[in-house]
Design an enzyme around this catalytic site. Structure first.
Site, mmCIF file in Angstrom:
data_model
loop_
_atom_site.group_PDB
_atom_site.id
_atom_site.type_symbol
_atom_site.label_atom_id
_atom_site.label_comp_id
_atom_site.label_asym_id
_atom_site.label_seq_id
_atom_site.Cartn_x
_atom_site.Cartn_y
_atom_site.Cartn_z
ATOM 1 C CE1 TYR A 1 -3.842 -1.804 5.417
ATOM 2 C CE2 TYR A 1 -3.438 0.462 4.728
ATOM 3 C CZ TYR A 1 -3.710 -0.855 4.407
ATOM 4 O OH TYR A 1 -3.849 -1.242 3.107
ATOM 5 C CB SER A 57 -0.867 0.006 1.256
ATOM 6 O OG SER A 57 -1.487 1.269 1.431
HETATM 7 P P1 NAP Z 1 -11.417 -6.151 0.861
HETATM 8 O O1 NAP Z 1 -12.383 -5.980 -0.264
HETATM 9 O O2 NAP Z 1 -11.891 -5.894 2.256
HETATM 10 O O3 NAP Z 1 -10.754 -7.594 0.766
HETATM 11 C C1 NAP Z 1 -9.920 -8.076 1.800
HETATM 12 C C2 NAP Z 1 -9.737 -9.572 1.630
HETATM 13 O O4 NAP Z 1 -8.854 -10.032 2.654
HETATM 14 C C3 NAP Z 1 -11.037 -10.343 1.746
HETATM 15 O O5 NAP Z 1 -11.081 -11.323 0.737
HETATM 16 C C4 NAP Z 1 -10.938 -10.976 3.117
HETATM 17 O O6 NAP Z 1 -11.609 -12.235 3.114
HETATM 18 C C5 NAP Z 1 -9.429 -11.199 3.222
HETATM 19 N N1 NAP Z 1 -8.997 -11.403 4.598
HETATM 20 C C6 NAP Z 1 -9.024 -10.526 5.643
HETATM 21 N N2 NAP Z 1 -8.597 -11.122 6.755
HETATM 22 C C7 NAP Z 1 -8.284 -12.420 6.415
HETATM 23 C C8 NAP Z 1 -7.802 -13.532 7.134
HETATM 24 N N3 NAP Z 1 -7.543 -13.481 8.450
HETATM 25 N N4 NAP Z 1 -7.583 -14.694 6.463
HETATM 26 C C9 NAP Z 1 -7.843 -14.777 5.133
HETATM 27 N N5 NAP Z 1 -8.311 -13.752 4.406
HETATM 28 C C10 NAP Z 1 -8.535 -12.594 5.048
HETATM 29 O O7 NAP Z 1 -10.179 -5.149 0.665
HETATM 30 P P2 NAP Z 1 -9.122 -4.989 -0.548
HETATM 31 O O8 NAP Z 1 -9.057 -3.542 -0.827
HETATM 32 O O9 NAP Z 1 -9.397 -5.926 -1.649
HETATM 33 O O10 NAP Z 1 -7.780 -5.404 0.196
HETATM 34 C C11 NAP Z 1 -6.894 -6.374 -0.328
HETATM 35 C C12 NAP Z 1 -5.464 -5.975 -0.004
HETATM 36 O O11 NAP Z 1 -5.167 -4.732 -0.655
HETATM 37 C C13 NAP Z 1 -5.192 -5.743 1.474
HETATM 38 O O12 NAP Z 1 -3.929 -6.278 1.798
HETATM 39 C C14 NAP Z 1 -5.179 -4.226 1.598
HETATM 40 O O13 NAP Z 1 -4.395 -3.793 2.673
HETATM 41 C C15 NAP Z 1 -4.580 -3.856 0.267
HETATM 42 N N6 NAP Z 1 -4.815 -2.483 -0.179
HETATM 43 C C16 NAP Z 1 -6.085 -1.991 -0.289
HETATM 44 C C17 NAP Z 1 -6.264 -0.668 -0.678
HETATM 45 C C18 NAP Z 1 -7.632 -0.046 -0.809
HETATM 46 O O14 NAP Z 1 -7.742 1.191 -0.826
HETATM 47 N N7 NAP Z 1 -8.696 -0.821 -0.913
HETATM 48 C C19 NAP Z 1 -5.162 0.126 -0.976
HETATM 49 C C20 NAP Z 1 -3.886 -0.412 -0.871
HETATM 50 C C21 NAP Z 1 -3.733 -1.711 -0.468
HETATM 51 P P3 NAP Z 1 -12.518 -12.812 4.309
HETATM 52 O O15 NAP Z 1 -13.025 -11.653 5.102
HETATM 53 O O16 NAP Z 1 -13.588 -13.559 3.573
HETATM 54 O O17 NAP Z 1 -11.595 -13.709 5.069
#
Ligand code: NAP
Length: 243
Positions: free
Chosen positions: A142, A129
């Site tokens: 975070y 990120s």
């Molecule tokens: P999201 O839509 O909330 O997806 C998060 C995913 O992580 C879900 O599939 C969730 O699945 C899984 N997860 C969370 N805790 C888990 C656990 N203990 N075991 C297994 N799976 C788990 O958010 P996203 O934006 O796609 O995030 C994905 C990645 O991108 C993250 O690492 C986040 O930090 C990063 N990111 C996001 C952004 C943004 O603005 N959205 C920006 C930069 C980086 P379950 O809840 O079904 O387990």
């Protein structure tokens, strides 16, 4: 470089960026095993329960995925979360623990468990990120976790240097997924406000970045991709159109 016939493990496959990467890998003819706690939401042919904070669950997941796929060509570590937007002195031990155990310990565990099964020509892509490059106010756990992901990814690159396995981190800014709903503990209005007045990057656009790294020639390692909305220069500096 085509991906047809390759195999992939995707963590966090039930939502957002992980789900988008699953879709784009499937479209390229990759056999994908997806893992998350909400297994019913995973669109991959091989959908398996995974809690990356739980060692036994992670071991079971990798064993089952490898039994289905054989060796692994691609590992995409996307499972992750943030909890709350509060200053350090209002943060809680429990939130800090969950964030670090998911984003850092979980990602390291999954990488370590998958590594023996990654064959020559393999590729590990970690979801970082811009929070792991520059701090913004009220996001300490975070931010610490994503700085750690970047450090771990650099260390992985050092330790695997000389082996035919590529390593990439994708550091994204605002991407509209369920990330903010989780961060604000289900408060949809607070989550919507994060993306108001600008056009955020979509999960599919991040998946395009991942695909770009995966499809370079085998001798080309895209170490880092940093991708942000045009209206954002950092986690703290965002230009929003007034309604
Ligand atoms: P999201 O839509 O909330 O997806 C998060 C995913 O992580 C879900 O599939 C969730 O699945 C899984 N997860 C969370 N805790 C888990 C656990 N203990 N075991 C297994 N799976 C788990 O958010 P996203 O934006 O796609 O995030 C994905 C990645 O991108 C993250 O690492 C986040 O930090 C990063 N990111 C996001 C952004 C943004 O603005 N959205 C920006 C930069 C980086 P379950 O809840 O079904 O387990």
């Amino acid at each position: 470089m085509g991906l047809e016939g390759k195999t992939a493990i995707v963590t966090g496959a039930s939502s957002g960026i992980g789900a988008a990467v699953v879709r784009s890998l499937l479209a390229e003819g990759v056999r994908v095993a997806g893992g998350a706690r909400r297994v019913d939401r995973i669109e991959a042919a091989v959908a398996l329960p995974l809690d990356v904070t739980d060692q036994a669950s992670s071991e079971r997941f990798v064993a089952a995925a490898v039994a289905e796929l054989g060796a692994i060509d691609i590992l995409f570590n996307s499972a992750g979360l943030a909890l709350g937007r509060v200053p350090v002195d209002e943060s809680t031990e429990e939130d800090e623990r969950v964030v670090l155990e998911t984003n850092v310990v979980g990602l390291m565990r999954m990488t370590r468990l998958c590594l023996p099964h990654i064959r020559d020509g393999g590729h590990i892509v970690n979801m970082g990120s811009i929070a792991g490059r520059q701090a913004y106010p009220n996001g300490s756990a975070y931010i610490a976790s994503k700085f750690a992901v970047r450090g771990y990814t650099y260390a992985l690159r050092e330790d695997l240097l000389g082996r035919p396995i590529r390593i990439t981190t994708v550091d994204a800014g605002l991407v509209e997924t369920e990330f903010s709903v989780v961060r604000f503990r289900g408060d949809e209005e607070a989550a919507r406000a994060v993306y108001e007045g600008l056009e955020p990057v979509t999960a599919d656009e991040v998946a395009d970045c991942v695909l770009f790294a995966l499809t370079r020639p085998p001798h080309v390692n895209v170490d880092e991709i940093v991708v942000k909305a045009l209206a954002q220069s950092s986690g703290a500096r965002i230009v929003r159109e007034q309604p």
